[in-house]
Design a protein around this motif. Structure first.
Motif, short mmCIF file in Angstrom:
data_model
loop_
_atom_site.label_atom_id
_atom_site.label_comp_id
_atom_site.label_asym_id
_atom_site.label_seq_id
_atom_site.Cartn_x
_atom_site.Cartn_y
_atom_site.Cartn_z
N HIS A 338 14.65 45.08 103.16
CA HIS A 338 12.94 45.19 102.42
C HIS A 338 12.70 43.80 103.18
O HIS A 338 13.37 42.52 102.39
CB HIS A 338 13.15 45.73 101.34
CG HIS A 338 13.66 46.75 101.71
ND1 HIS A 338 12.49 47.97 101.19
CD2 HIS A 338 14.50 47.99 101.54
CE1 HIS A 338 12.90 48.96 101.61
NE2 HIS A 338 14.19 49.11 101.52
N PHE A 339 11.92 43.55 103.18
CA PHE A 339 10.82 42.15 102.85
C PHE A 339 10.33 42.49 100.86
O PHE A 339 9.94 43.30 100.58
CB PHE A 339 9.77 41.78 103.20
CG PHE A 339 10.21 41.35 104.80
CD1 PHE A 339 11.31 40.76 104.94
CD2 PHE A 339 9.48 42.05 105.90
CE1 PHE A 339 10.98 40.27 106.21
CE2 PHE A 339 9.62 41.55 107.25
CZ PHE A 339 10.67 41.16 107.16
N PRO A 340 10.31 41.77 100.01
CA PRO A 340 9.79 41.19 99.31
C PRO A 340 7.62 41.60 99.00
O PRO A 340 7.80 40.97 100.61
CB PRO A 340 10.04 40.25 98.34
CG PRO A 340 10.62 39.43 99.48
CD PRO A 340 10.38 40.40 101.14
N VAL A 341 7.05 41.64 97.73
CA VAL A 341 6.55 41.94 98.32
C VAL A 341 5.82 41.71 96.61
O VAL A 341 6.90 41.16 96.09
CB VAL A 341 5.61 43.37 97.84
CG1 VAL A 341 5.75 44.17 99.16
CG2 VAL A 341 5.85 43.82 96.83
N TYR A 342 4.30 40.62 96.79
CA TYR A 342 4.09 40.21 95.86
C TYR A 342 2.53 40.25 95.63
O TYR A 342 1.86 40.80 96.53
CB TYR A 342 4.99 38.47 95.56
CG TYR A 342 3.62 38.23 96.61
CD1 TYR A 342 2.81 37.46 96.56
CD2 TYR A 342 4.23 37.83 97.92
CE1 TYR A 342 2.15 36.43 97.53
CE2 TYR A 342 3.95 36.89 99.18
CZ TYR A 342 2.71 36.60 98.94
OH TYR A 342 1.91 36.05 99.83
#
Length: 356
Positions: A338-342
Motif C-alpha cells: 500500500h502507498f501511505p496517505v496524508y
C-alpha cells in the motif's frame, strides 16, 4: 516552553473588495495513515497465527529481515509531508502491526527516534494478531482519551460464529491547544470476493458512523478525522452510503463528512493495485468543522497519496505497483503493498511563530 511548528506561506485571496492577494503564514502539520504490510517480529506467538513470519516459516522471517523492514518503514514515515513541513507527521495511524513491540522498535529507528513518538495501541482480537495503532509526537499532541471499540460480526447471523477482526481505535487529544478526534480503521478484507464480503465492511462502516455520531452528539463542531485501510473505495457503499462522505466540500453541512480521496479515485489514482487495476482503500475523511475558511484554528488544507518513485516496484510484471516487502516466500527489499496517505492541517501563525 515554546514549541516549534513548521510554517508555510500561502497566497490566498483577501476578503477585500478589490480581491488583492494577501501573503499569510501558517502553521502546518501532517497527519498520515500507512498500512505497513504485516510488520511482524520474528518470534512465534503461540496465541496467534504468525507462523509464516518466523525464521522457519514460509516467509523465512529472520531478525535481519525484520530489522530491514523496520528501517524501510521508518524511512517512509519520516518523509511523509516533509517537503512542506520539514518534519515527519505529527500523527500517523498504522495498521497490520503485530504488537506493541514492533511499534516500539519502529519509533526507535534512526529517522524517527529524535521525534519522540508516543504509541497508542491495543491488542485486537484478529486471529492473525494484527492491530491498528496511532503514533504521535509527544511535544505536539497530548492524548486526553482513547479506547478500542470492538467490531462484532457473525457468520450467518449466528452469534456463536463471531468473525474476529480489528477494533476501531478512537483517540481524542489536544493539538496545539485544540481538541481533535481521530479514528484509526482496518476494515474486513475482500477475502471470498467483494460482493460476498461486503456486509462485513458495511458493519464496520456502521460502527464508524456510530462513533462519529456519538462525538457529534457531544459537540456538533467536533474536529474529526477517520482514517484507515477501509478495504473499500471512496465510491463503495460502505463509505458513500453508510458514512455518507461527500466528494464536494462545498456541499458538506454541519455534522457531515468530506472525503478528499474520492476525486483522486475518479482520476484513476490508487493506493494499491490488483489484477491490473487500482483501488484507493486507504483514505482520510474529515468532518465539516475542519472545512471552514476561518484559519484562526486548524483546518483541512489538502490531502494526498504518498507515492514517491522509490515506493513503486521498479521492474517486472508489477512495475509501478506499490513495492511490497515480500513475495514468493522471500523479502524483496521493498516497503508495503500500500502507498501511505496524508493530509495537512493549517492555521494562521501568530506573530511570534511567524518571526521564528
Amino acid at each position: 516552553m515554546k514549541l516549534y511548528y513548521p510554517l508555510i506561506t500561502l497566497f490566498l485571496l483577501s476578503a477585500t473588495l478589490v480581491n488583492a492577494q494577501e501573503k499569510k503564514t501558517y502553521k502546518v502539520n501532517t497527519i498520515a495513515f500507512y498500512n505497513v504490510e504485516n510488520l511482524f517480529d520474528f518470534e512465534d506467538d503461540p496465541l496467534t497465527f504468525d507462523d509464516d513470519r518466523t525464521p522457519t516459516g514460509k516467509d523465512h522471517w529472520t531478525e535481519e529481515i525484520y530489522n530491514a523492514k523496520l528501517a524501510n518503514m521508518a524511512q517512509v514515515i519520516s518523509e511523509i509531508g516533509s517537503d512542506v513541513t520539514g518534519t515527519s507527521p505529527v500523527l500517523i495511524g498504522v495498521c497490520e502491526t503485530e504488537n506493541r513491540r514492533v511499534l516500539e522498535d519502529l519509533v526507535n529507528q534512526e529517522p524517527l527516534v529524535q521525534k519522540d513518538y508516543g504509541i497508542i495501541q491495543f491488542d485486537s482480537p484478529d486471529r492473525r494478531g494484527i492491530d491498528v495503532a496511532l503514533l504521535y509526537q509527544k511535544k505536539l499532541f497530548t492524548p486526553t482519551n482513547y479506547k478500542a471499540v470492538p467490531l462484532y460480526i457473525y457468520d450467518d447471523n449466528d452469534t456463536t460464529k463471531r468473525v474476529y477482526t480489528r477494533d476501531q481505535l478512537v483517540v481524542s487529544g489536544m493539538l496545539d491547544g485544540e481538541k481533535i478526534h481521530l479514528i484509526v480503521n482496518h476494515w474486513p478484507s475482500r477475502s471470498g470476493g467483494e460482493a460476498r464480503s461486503r456486509p462485513k465492511r458495511i458493519k464496520a462502516a456502521q460502527l464508524n458512523k456510530q462513533i462519529i455520531d456519538s462525538l457529534f452528539s457531544e459537540d456538533p463542531y467536533a474536529k474529526i478525522i477517520t482514517m484507515g485501510d477501509f478495504n473499500d473505495d471512496p465510491t463503495s457503499p460502505s463509505v458513500k452510503d453508510v458514512l455518507e462522505a461527500k466528494e464536494d466540500r462545498e456541499e458538506v453541512k454541519l455534522k457531515e463528512l468530506y472525503n478528499p480521496m474520492e476525486e483522486m479515485y475518479r482520476k484513476g489514482l490508487g493506493t494499491l493495485a490488483w489484477r491490473d487495476g487500482w483501488n484507493l482503500f486507504d483514505q482520510m475523511i474529515v468532518s465539516s468543522e475542519l472545512l471552514k475558511k476561518d484559519y484562526s484554528s486548524y483546518r483541512f488544507y489538502k490531502a494526498g497519496i504518498y507515492n514517491k518513485t522509490y515506493l513503486a516496484n521498479p521492474k517486472g510484471r508489477y512495475k509501478g505497483y506499490p513495492y511490497r516487502s515480500y513475495a514468493d516466500g522471500g523479502f524483496t527489499g521493498g516497503y508495503s503493498d500500500h502507498f501511505p496517505v496524508y493530509l495537512y492541517l493549517i492555521k494562521e501563525a501568530d506573530e511570534d511563530s511567524a518571526n521564528k
